[in-house]
Design an enzyme around this catalytic site. Structure first.
Site, PDB file in Angstrom:
ATOM      1  CB  SER A   1      -0.887   0.021   1.240  1.00  0.00           C
ATOM      2  OG  SER A   1      -1.708  -1.109   1.269  1.00  0.00           O
TER       3      SER A   1
ATOM      4  CG  PHE B   1      -0.044   0.420   6.034  1.00  0.00           C
ATOM      5  CD1 PHE B   1      -0.212  -0.611   5.129  1.00  0.00           C
ATOM      6  CD2 PHE B   1      -0.903   0.502   7.115  1.00  0.00           C
ATOM      7  CE1 PHE B   1      -1.219  -1.535   5.282  1.00  0.00           C
ATOM      8  CE2 PHE B   1      -1.924  -0.412   7.270  1.00  0.00           C
ATOM      9  CZ  PHE B   1      -2.084  -1.437   6.355  1.00  0.00           C
TER      10      PHE B   1
ATOM     11  CG  ASN C   1     -11.192  -7.453  15.553  1.00  0.00           C
ATOM     12  OD1 ASN C   1     -12.293  -7.500  14.992  1.00  0.00           O
ATOM     13  ND2 ASN C   1     -10.617  -8.501  16.074  1.00  0.00           N
TER      14      ASN C   1
ATOM     15  CE  LYS D   1      -5.336  -7.471   0.648  1.00  0.00           C
ATOM     16  NZ  LYS D   1      -3.890  -7.393   0.358  1.00  0.00           N
TER      17      LYS D   1
ATOM     18  N   GLY E   1      -3.086 -17.793   2.195  1.00  0.00           N
ATOM     19  CA  GLY E   1      -2.578 -19.136   2.442  1.00  0.00           C
ATOM     20  C   GLY E   1      -2.461 -20.023   1.228  1.00  0.00           C
TER      21      GLY E   1
HETATM   22  C1  LIG Z   1       4.729  -8.617   5.400  1.00  0.00           C
HETATM   23  C2  LIG Z   1       3.386  -8.334   4.809  1.00  0.00           C
HETATM   24  C3  LIG Z   1       3.045  -7.044   4.418  1.00  0.00           C
HETATM   25  C4  LIG Z   1       1.802  -6.769   3.875  1.00  0.00           C
HETATM   26  N1  LIG Z   1       1.494  -5.496   3.490  1.00  0.00           N
HETATM   27  C5  LIG Z   1       0.293  -5.232   2.927  1.00  0.00           C
HETATM   28  C6  LIG Z   1      -0.033  -3.927   2.466  1.00  0.00           C
HETATM   29  O1  LIG Z   1       0.759  -2.994   2.557  1.00  0.00           O
HETATM   30  N2  LIG Z   1      -1.265  -3.721   1.929  1.00  0.00           N
HETATM   31  C7  LIG Z   1      -2.177  -4.731   1.790  1.00  0.00           C
HETATM   32  O2  LIG Z   1      -3.268  -4.499   1.277  1.00  0.00           O
HETATM   33  N3  LIG Z   1      -1.887  -5.983   2.190  1.00  0.00           N
HETATM   34  C8  LIG Z   1      -0.679  -6.259   2.759  1.00  0.00           C
HETATM   35  N4  LIG Z   1      -0.397  -7.537   3.161  1.00  0.00           N
HETATM   36  C9  LIG Z   1      -1.412  -8.600   3.018  1.00  0.00           C
HETATM   37  C10 LIG Z   1      -1.177  -9.440   1.765  1.00  0.00           C
HETATM   38  O3  LIG Z   1      -1.360  -8.653   0.620  1.00  0.00           O
HETATM   39  C11 LIG Z   1      -2.164 -10.621   1.718  1.00  0.00           C
HETATM   40  O4  LIG Z   1      -3.470 -10.116   1.675  1.00  0.00           O
HETATM   41  C12 LIG Z   1      -2.039 -11.551   2.912  1.00  0.00           C
HETATM   42  O5  LIG Z   1      -0.696 -11.714   3.278  1.00  0.00           O
HETATM   43  C13 LIG Z   1      -2.662 -12.918   2.659  1.00  0.00           C
HETATM   44  O6  LIG Z   1      -2.008 -13.642   1.641  1.00  0.00           O
HETATM   45  P1  LIG Z   1      -0.905 -14.807   1.922  1.00  0.00           P
HETATM   46  O7  LIG Z   1      -1.499 -15.748   2.922  1.00  0.00           O
HETATM   47  O8  LIG Z   1      -0.640 -15.432   0.604  1.00  0.00           O
HETATM   48  O9  LIG Z   1       0.287 -14.117   2.473  1.00  0.00           O
HETATM   49  C14 LIG Z   1       0.854  -7.823   3.725  1.00  0.00           C
HETATM   50  C15 LIG Z   1       1.205  -9.118   4.109  1.00  0.00           C
HETATM   51  C16 LIG Z   1       2.438  -9.396   4.650  1.00  0.00           C
HETATM   52  C17 LIG Z   1       2.768 -10.795   5.069  1.00  0.00           C
HETATM   53  C1  LIG Z   2      -4.951  -5.643   7.035  1.00  0.00           C
HETATM   54  O1  LIG Z   2      -5.020  -6.292   8.282  1.00  0.00           O
HETATM   55  C2  LIG Z   2      -4.130  -5.814   9.268  1.00  0.00           C
HETATM   56  C3  LIG Z   2      -4.321  -6.640  10.524  1.00  0.00           C
HETATM   57  O2  LIG Z   2      -4.689  -7.955  10.234  1.00  0.00           O
HETATM   58  C4  LIG Z   2      -4.382  -4.321   9.505  1.00  0.00           C
HETATM   59  O3  LIG Z   2      -3.426  -3.802  10.405  1.00  0.00           O
HETATM   60  C5  LIG Z   2      -4.319  -3.561   8.182  1.00  0.00           C
HETATM   61  O4  LIG Z   2      -4.691  -2.199   8.389  1.00  0.00           O
HETATM   62  C6  LIG Z   2      -5.257  -4.159   7.175  1.00  0.00           C
HETATM   63  N1  LIG Z   2      -5.260  -3.437   5.913  1.00  0.00           N
HETATM   64  C7  LIG Z   2      -4.341  -3.494   4.973  1.00  0.00           C
HETATM   65  C8  LIG Z   2      -4.500  -2.668   3.783  1.00  0.00           C
HETATM   66  O5  LIG Z   2      -3.361  -4.198   5.046  1.00  0.00           O
HETATM   67  C1  LIG Z   3      -6.960   0.319   5.880  1.00  0.00           C
HETATM   68  O1  LIG Z   3      -8.135   0.850   6.463  1.00  0.00           O
HETATM   69  C2  LIG Z   3      -8.111   0.986   7.854  1.00  0.00           C
HETATM   70  C3  LIG Z   3      -9.413   1.608   8.256  1.00  0.00           C
HETATM   71  O2  LIG Z   3      -9.680   2.774   7.541  1.00  0.00           O
HETATM   72  C4  LIG Z   3      -6.932   1.800   8.336  1.00  0.00           C
HETATM   73  O3  LIG Z   3      -6.867   1.756   9.737  1.00  0.00           O
HETATM   74  C5  LIG Z   3      -5.647   1.235   7.753  1.00  0.00           C
HETATM   75  O4  LIG Z   3      -4.563   2.044   8.109  1.00  0.00           O
HETATM   76  C6  LIG Z   3      -5.798   1.201   6.252  1.00  0.00           C
HETATM   77  N1  LIG Z   3      -4.599   0.772   5.597  1.00  0.00           N
HETATM   78  C7  LIG Z   3      -3.917   1.599   4.826  1.00  0.00           C
HETATM   79  C8  LIG Z   3      -2.742   1.011   4.136  1.00  0.00           C
HETATM   80  O5  LIG Z   3      -4.206   2.753   4.651  1.00  0.00           O
END
Ligand SMILES: Cc1cc2nc3c(=O)[nH]c(=O)nc-3n(C[C@H](O)[C@H](O)[C@H](O)COP(=O)(O)O)c2cc1C
Ligand SMILES: *[C@@H]1O[C@H](CO)[C@@H](O)[C@H](O)[C@H]1NC(C)=O
Ligand SMILES: *[C@@H]1O[C@H](CO)[C@@H](O)[C@H](O)[C@H]1NC(C)=O
Ligand SMILES: *[C@@H]1O[C@H](CO)[C@@H](O)[C@H](O)[C@H]1NC(C)=O
Length: 485
Positions: free
Chosen positions: A145, A174, A250, A292, A372
């Site tokens: 992101s 992030f 949550n 997502k 997964g």
């Molecule tokens: C180290 C790490 C960083 C991630 N960073 C992001 C992110 O910045 N934005 C996002 O939407 N998902 C992020 N994800 C979630 C992944 O895109 C994915 O949805 C999640 O890991 C489930 O897929 P997997 O089981 O194949 O890893 C991250 C996952 C991991 C493990």
């Molecule tokens: C994804 O889930 C984690 C906790 O499981 C959360 O901190 C994060 O804000 C969520 N969103 C994205 C874009 O990863």
């Molecule tokens: C995803 O959305 C949640 C709720 O708005 C926020 O807390 C989280 O930081 C967001 N993730 C990103 C990458 O902006």
């Protein structure tokens, strides 16, 4: 990489004659023993050449069994992640040299995709290795992101390996270079789209797409949409797909965002920005909008999201992000770390969410499965639950460069065995699941319930009164219903 491999070998050939022709002129070569040194040098060149052959083929087991585990144990998780991004960004990464089988092809939003395996967000957060990742054979590379302002994320350590569980826990928070830096990087590989090349995807490769996952400043109010809107304005012309997160589970604030009206406002705002960008660039090309979601949503929350999606112009849904839950099956001692859990233990949660959502969403809107997936069988399981495409992250981290190729090969074998194709499996699953959509129960909140109860009670009272009245007046029925004679 074919050229690179050849040039590496060519360099070896050039090197040896030079050695023999002027053995004394090189300082590191002693005149006493030129033959021995020459042999060493040749052996080194040959083994390096062989290494290169294996290294540059993403299919070779060297990545799964040697390079990736070595990296994992030699470096801390974040350092090995950064190194992997750097190697892939350098153009010296391995490459999937295989052509994808016909069985793996699919049509997504009317375009042909060469295979159904994508890379999920979070690996290439800053768009540094787009081409290196496409070279590994992914049909969907999602960067981000990306947040508007640069931000460092949470303090380290913030990524934890759970190898026995095939899982990761991360609380990166992030970290991002911010819009401006990532935009420069994307601009460097692509020029803004002109009307004549609207048919070329921004991935610059037919059969693959580039997706940009948009984030928010850490300091932004939870339900503010301005960060997403500015993300759309910034990256719209450079992305085939824009992904926005409605996922954080949550978090008290998020619950707010996920109520219907807030989500509707968010999607409408983002959509308006998306259309403005498309018309400003004089192109008919409109980046797709994908949301997502988290796997931790309750069924009523999922149904809420489905009902908003049906009414908004959303092109697809990624199911899902990481989970905050901790299944009791986890064994590694890192299981107590805070953050989002990904990898194998996530799969049942994601599949459950997918199965709830698929029947509620029109068949024309593809769902993208993520959680997964580490084998071809996992991918097929997702297709049978109605996912049009899958994404991986954690299994890529564990298996390395060859993960995508291996999953595609396994999937191809399974499809061949069943005498079918990916597209056929998806089509029949989606048709099957959308045929008899379960009517979404209207979620009733506690206070609404009491309102309804009050009305019912009042109606009952009224009914009693009317009955008494009619008895007294002797007409027998007050409601105009004919009385049986
Ligand atoms: C180290 C790490 C960083 C991630 N960073 C992001 C992110 O910045 N934005 C996002 O939407 N998902 C992020 N994800 C979630 C992944 O895109 C994915 O949805 C999640 O890991 C489930 O897929 P997997 O089981 O194949 O890893 C991250 C996952 C991991 C493990
Ligand atoms: C994804 O889930 C984690 C906790 O499981 C959360 O901190 C994060 O804000 C969520 N969103 C994205 C874009 O990863
Ligand atoms: C995803 O959305 C949640 C709720 O708005 C926020 O807390 C989280 O930081 C967001 N993730 C990103 C990458 O902006
Ligand atoms: C996020 O940061 C950008 C860049 O500084 C700023 O323009 C924007 O207003 C911020 N968003 C919010 C909601 O504060």
């Amino acid at each position: 990489m074919l050229t690179l491999r050849h040039s590496a070998l060519r360099a070896g050939h050039v090197f040896q004659p030079t050695l023999r022709a002027r053995p004394v002129s090189t300082s590191w070569q002693t005149p006493q023993n030129p033959l021995k040194k020459g042999l060493y040098a040749t052996a080194f060149v040959i083994s390096a050449g062989l290494f290169a052959v294996y290294y540059f083929d993403s299919r070779s087991a060297i990545h799964r069994y040697i390079i990736t585990p070595t990296l994992r144990y030699a470096l801390d998780p974040e350092a090995s992640h950064r190194l992997a991004v750097r190697v892939l960004a350098s153009g010296l990464g391995p490459r999937d040299t295989q052509v994808d089988d016909e069985r793996l092809k699919l049509e997504l939003w009317g375009t042909q995709m060469s295979n159904p395996v994508g890379l999920a967000a979070g690996f290439d957060k800053n768009g540094e290795a787009v081409d290196g990742l496409l070279d590994l054979g992914f049909s969907w590379v999602e960067i981000g992101s990306i947040t508007p302002k640069p931000q460092p994320g949470n303090p380290r350590p913030r990524v934890f390996h759970l190898p026995e569980d095939g899982a990761l826990i991360n609380r990166y928070g992030f970290p991002s270079d911010g819009h401006a830096s990532v935009l420069l990087r994307l601009r460097a590989r692509i020029s803004p789209f002109q009307p004549e090349n609207v048919d070329v995807p921004t991935s610059l490769r037919p059969g693959s797409v580039l997706a940009v996952n948009l984030g928010k400043n850490k300091t932004s109010p939870v339900d503010s949409i301005t960060d997403f809107v500015s993300g759309v304005e910034t990256f719209g012309p450079y992305a085939d797909v824009l992904v926005i997160n409605v996922s954080s589970p949550n978090t008290p604030g998020l619950r707010g965002l996920q109520t219907r009206s807030a989500l509707t406002d968010l999607l409408n705002g983002v959509n308006a920005a998306r259309k403005k960008v498309a018309s400003a660039s004089h192109a008919t090309r409109l980046p797709k909008l994908v949301v997502k979601i988290a796997p931790d949503l309750s069924e009523p929350e999922l149904l809420d999201i489905a009902s908003v999606i049906k009414e908004s112009e959303v092109d697809g849904v990624i199911v899902s992000n990481t989970t905050v839950s901790r299944p009791s099956s986890l064994v590694n001692s890192n299981k107590g770390e805070q953050g989002g859990l990904s990898g194998k233990p996530l799969k049942p949660y994601t599949l459950a969410a997918l199965r709830v959502l698929r029947p509620q969403i029109p068949a024309s809107i593809p769902l993208i499965g993520c959680g997964g997936i580490s084998t071809g069988a996992d991918a097929l399981e997702y297709a049978k639950a109605g996912a049009s495409l899958v994404q991986i992250y954690t299994s890529f981290g564990y298996d390395g460069a060859g993960a995508c190729r291996r999953i595609k090969d396994e999937l191809n074998d399974l499809l061949a065995k069943e005498g079918t194709t990916w597209q056929e499996v998806v089509n029949s699953a989606v048709n099957e699941l959308s045929r008899k959509p379960v009517p979404p129960p209207i979620p009733v909140k506690a206070e609404e319930l009491s309102d309804v109860q009050v009305l019912i009670n009042e109606a009952k009272e009224l009914g009693k009164l009317l009955d008494q009245l009619s008895e007294r007046s002797g007409s027998g029925n007050t409601m105009g219903v004919p009385t049986p004679l």
